[in-house]
Motif scaffolding. Structure first.
Motif, PDB file in Angstrom:
ATOM      1  N   SER A 144      41.667  38.269  45.277  1.00 10.22           N
ATOM      2  CA  SER A 144      41.998  39.686  45.201  1.00 10.22           C
ATOM      3  C   SER A 144      43.496  39.854  45.356  1.00 10.22           C
ATOM      4  CB  SER A 144      41.289  40.434  46.323  1.00 10.22           C
ATOM      5  OG  SER A 144      42.033  41.557  46.736  1.00 10.22           O
ATOM      6  N   ARG A 145      44.032  40.855  44.664  1.00 14.61           N
ATOM      7  CA  ARG A 145      45.482  41.034  44.747  1.00 14.61           C
ATOM      8  C   ARG A 145      45.910  41.843  45.945  1.00 14.61           C
ATOM      9  NH1 ARG A 145      45.782  41.735  38.408  1.00 14.61           N
ATOM     10  NH2 ARG A 145      46.567  39.678  37.872  1.00 14.61           N
ATOM     11  N   THR A 146      44.997  42.398  46.697  1.00 19.24           N
ATOM     12  CA  THR A 146      45.433  43.226  47.815  1.00 19.24           C
ATOM     13  C   THR A 146      44.889  42.809  49.179  1.00 19.24           C
ATOM     14  OG1 THR A 146      43.631  44.763  47.375  1.00 19.24           O
ATOM     15  CG2 THR A 146      45.756  45.309  46.432  1.00 19.24           C
ATOM     16  N   PHE A 147      44.037  41.820  49.265  1.00 17.71           N
ATOM     17  CA  PHE A 147      43.482  41.486  50.569  1.00 17.71           C
ATOM     18  C   PHE A 147      43.437  39.979  50.777  1.00 17.71           C
ATOM     19  CE2 PHE A 147      39.850  42.665  53.748  1.00 17.71           C
ATOM     20  CZ  PHE A 147      40.635  42.193  54.774  1.00 17.71           C
ATOM     21  N   ASP A 151      40.747  36.866  51.546  1.00 16.45           N
ATOM     22  CA  ASP A 151      40.493  35.982  50.412  1.00 16.45           C
ATOM     23  C   ASP A 151      41.217  34.647  50.474  1.00 16.45           C
ATOM     24  OD1 ASP A 151      38.867  37.986  49.438  1.00 16.45           O
ATOM     25  OD2 ASP A 151      40.463  38.894  48.247  1.00 16.45           O
TER      26      ASP A 151
ATOM     27  N   THR B 243      48.956  45.551  41.139  1.00 16.87           N
ATOM     28  CA  THR B 243      49.190  45.252  42.557  1.00 16.87           C
ATOM     29  C   THR B 243      50.273  46.167  43.091  1.00 16.87           C
ATOM     30  OG1 THR B 243      49.844  43.530  44.124  1.00 16.87           O
ATOM     31  CG2 THR B 243      50.829  43.422  41.936  1.00 16.87           C
ATOM     32  N   TYR B 244      50.302  46.347  44.408  1.00 18.34           N
ATOM     33  CA  TYR B 244      51.286  47.229  45.039  1.00 18.34           C
ATOM     34  C   TYR B 244      52.706  46.917  44.560  1.00 18.34           C
ATOM     35  CZ  TYR B 244      47.494  48.193  48.356  1.00 18.34           C
ATOM     36  OH  TYR B 244      46.306  48.542  48.937  1.00 18.34           O
ATOM     37  N   SER B 258      40.638  45.822  46.818  1.00 23.19           N
ATOM     38  CA  SER B 258      39.967  44.550  47.090  1.00 23.19           C
ATOM     39  C   SER B 258      38.451  44.689  47.182  1.00 23.19           C
ATOM     40  CB  SER B 258      40.512  43.951  48.392  1.00 23.19           C
ATOM     41  OG  SER B 258      40.322  44.853  49.470  1.00 23.19           O
TER      42      SER B 258
END
Lengths: 289, 289, 289
Positions: A144-147, A151, B243-244, B258
């Motif tokens: 995942s790109r945010t968590f 992950d 992504t951010y 996510s």
């Protein structure tokens, strides 16, 4: 030298050549708060994957969003009280989703996982060995790109607790980000200027002045080796005493706190509020005239 | 059919006919907060009664008092990250002391305990098997009228962790409360209207639009399958990015988070505060014109 | 008598003469909050030193700074829900660094560690046996002057979990601090005046009136043994009912709560806010006229 070469050559799962013996403990330090399920989910991954985990211990999840320096200070204060073999997971990560690396670092028998953003600055000594975590080695691509806490950090920590060799997590790193920690400024004649770095839950003001620095100040005062010291912060002077109980109720005081830092407090009160002082404020430690 | 009959016939402790293999993990999700000892007391009962418990993991205890829908969403987001065999205890229970039932539900190898108030709506699929917990079967009558978390949920969870067959906790339920979850409204031409369902600790706005919905929107745009999307929320438009880090500091953005939901954020900022948006606000996802 | 003599004679490690059989559980109750790493560090010491620890369970860390009475009440409410053999560590300690003693107390198979400041008042019965912890016996001198939770309480708790005999922690104590707990005042004719002692997270008002006191009131009403009761608090009268659901939404009510105390609540609302009542407020329990 041998270790370094092997680290660089990236041999998968060499037999614990780096000397990490996991003790079954993981610490967690994040800026996730505890209102959402982020931390619980990381623990789900840890307990679901590890067979040897004894406890996943919260250090704090109340780091102000993305305050890497404060995270670094908390981690450094907590680390001495955990046994060798602990895996410390610290996720304060403004760059999540960018190309910043995740580091695995071994220092003094402790294993640290953190983003490469300086968070490990105060815990890594000269002998530290550091690797960049390669998620693909754990079958974790694409995460995942945010968590990444869930992950990448949690599954890698679970693997390390269960005996995965640190040198197998990725390529050896020779450089990593280092935070510019504000150092005290000597002013001469037994005086030094420092800074308030943290305010704790009681309103106590924790500075960047430490016991060693105090010893040096005493050294500058060869003619008065028994000098009493005081600190000046905000508008007040506070005497350096041994313990909270040495001051009268409501009176300001300074002491070497339980982690070895000069701390300003108000007996039975909230120093930050009563003195109107917050993080970043200057502080001067000096002999009582 | 056989299972159902046996569930109804209430055979005590049939040998794991329903296929739940406990893994020693319990999760806890409540609106109890952590200022009082409610959660600690539930853990006292769990650890005191279970011999096979490995960990009792807090998901969150900060659900707003009696906000069943928010509890349901948090539970659904956390569940995929726990191994099969986990017992999930969720106590957000406006009806405590009334005649509402306590449900034990088995779905995908996970066991859920919750009041029959809709809390389990998003975690129970078509194949779920559900029972009404009968406290008398555990010698738990009459329980306290105000703290079923301690007096029913915890002891039943401890029994399930230690191998009690779910079908033995009470009579099979054929119906249970279902929450009316607000569904996205298709607007045509690749547009959909949704709603902000949660605000997380960082101020990120989590909507009820998901990855599947986004795929359907792309399908509506056969002539422009590579269309870029944006969301409109409050007074701003935010581009859908990966992504951010794809947005400039202080700029609004949207992404698939996510957990697979469309989320609106502000790079390095608090979207809820900066955009003046809170839970329940409408959001429109649409192709960039 | 024999026990007492042996306690005084300070025999090191006599074979469990005092009858404490540790069950591997530790509870933690402090005023440290969870923003700093204080609690995590105590757990690091516990897990690092103990081989038999199963769980370190947070009761609460949100006691208002140095509010010993509130800590005492929380501990007393939580204790019945833990198994015998639990070690309860309570650190709300205004006198840290002064000469106040740290007590180890055995009552009903539970072991308590707390400063000698009255915190244990409601948990110690007539048969309690109490010792003053001597840190030197654990090689713990000189401890930090400001963090005895980490430097004394946690290592001693770890030793007790692992089988150290309570009578070996220090000299037997014959006297210890006792809190003056405010007692209800009988007013005659089935009436009693009490006090609000705590406000919980839902805004419920918990008084110092208990089930036994209510029974005594009924006894005063021989002519009307089935009398209904009400409480007067702030500006309102609230009927004594069986459960929250017995009142209409928004209506005030009183009930015997899950710990056996008379509690004032507002159905689906925050009683403290709606009634303008806070801790220390008087409350009168009386028959409905």
């Amino acid at each position: 030298v041998k270790d370094e070469l092997e680290g660089r050559s990236d041999a998968p799962r060499a037999a614990q050549i780096v000397g990490f013996e996991p003790c079954g403990l993981v610490t967690l330090l994040t800026d996730f708060g505890t209102s959402d399920t982020f931390v619980g989910v990381m623990k789900g991954v840890l307990w679901g994957r590890s067979r040897r985990l004894r406890a996943a211990i919260d250090l704090t999840h109340a780091i102000a969003a993305q305050d890497v320096e404060d995270a670094a200070l908390h981690l450094a204060e907590a680390r001495p009280w955990f046994p060798a073999g602990t895996v410390h997971v610290a996720v304060v990560d403004p760059g999540v989703g960018s190309s910043r690396a995740i580091l695995a670092a071994l220092d003094g028998g402790h294993l640290f996982l953190a983003p490469d953003n300086g968070l490990l600055t105060p815990v890594l000594g000269a002998g530290a060995r550091v690797w960049r975590v390669d998620p693909a080695r754990f079958g974790l691509t694409p995460p995942s790109r945010t968590f990444h806490g869930r992950d990448v950090f949690a599954p890698v920590a679970a693997a390390l607790v269960d005996g995965c060799d640190p040198s197998s997590v990725g390529l050896r790193a020779e450089k990593w980000q280092v935070l510019p920690m504000t150092a005290p400024q000597p002013l001469g004649a037994g005086r030094v200027r420092g800074q308030i770095r943290r305010v704790d839950r009681f309103g106590n003001l924790i500075s960047n002045l430490d016991a060693d620095g105090l010893e040096r100040l005493r050294g500058e005062l060869a003619k008065a080796p028994r000098a009493q010291f005081q600190v000046r912060v905000g508008e007040v002077y506070a005497p350096l005493v041994d313990t909270y109980a040495d001051a009268a109720k409501g009176a300001p005081l300074a002491l070497l706190n339980s982690s070895g830092w000069v701390e300003v407090a108000v007996r039975d009160g909230d120093a930050a509020r009563l003195l109107g002082v917050s993080r970043g404020a200057p502080i001067v430690l000096e002999p009582v005239p």
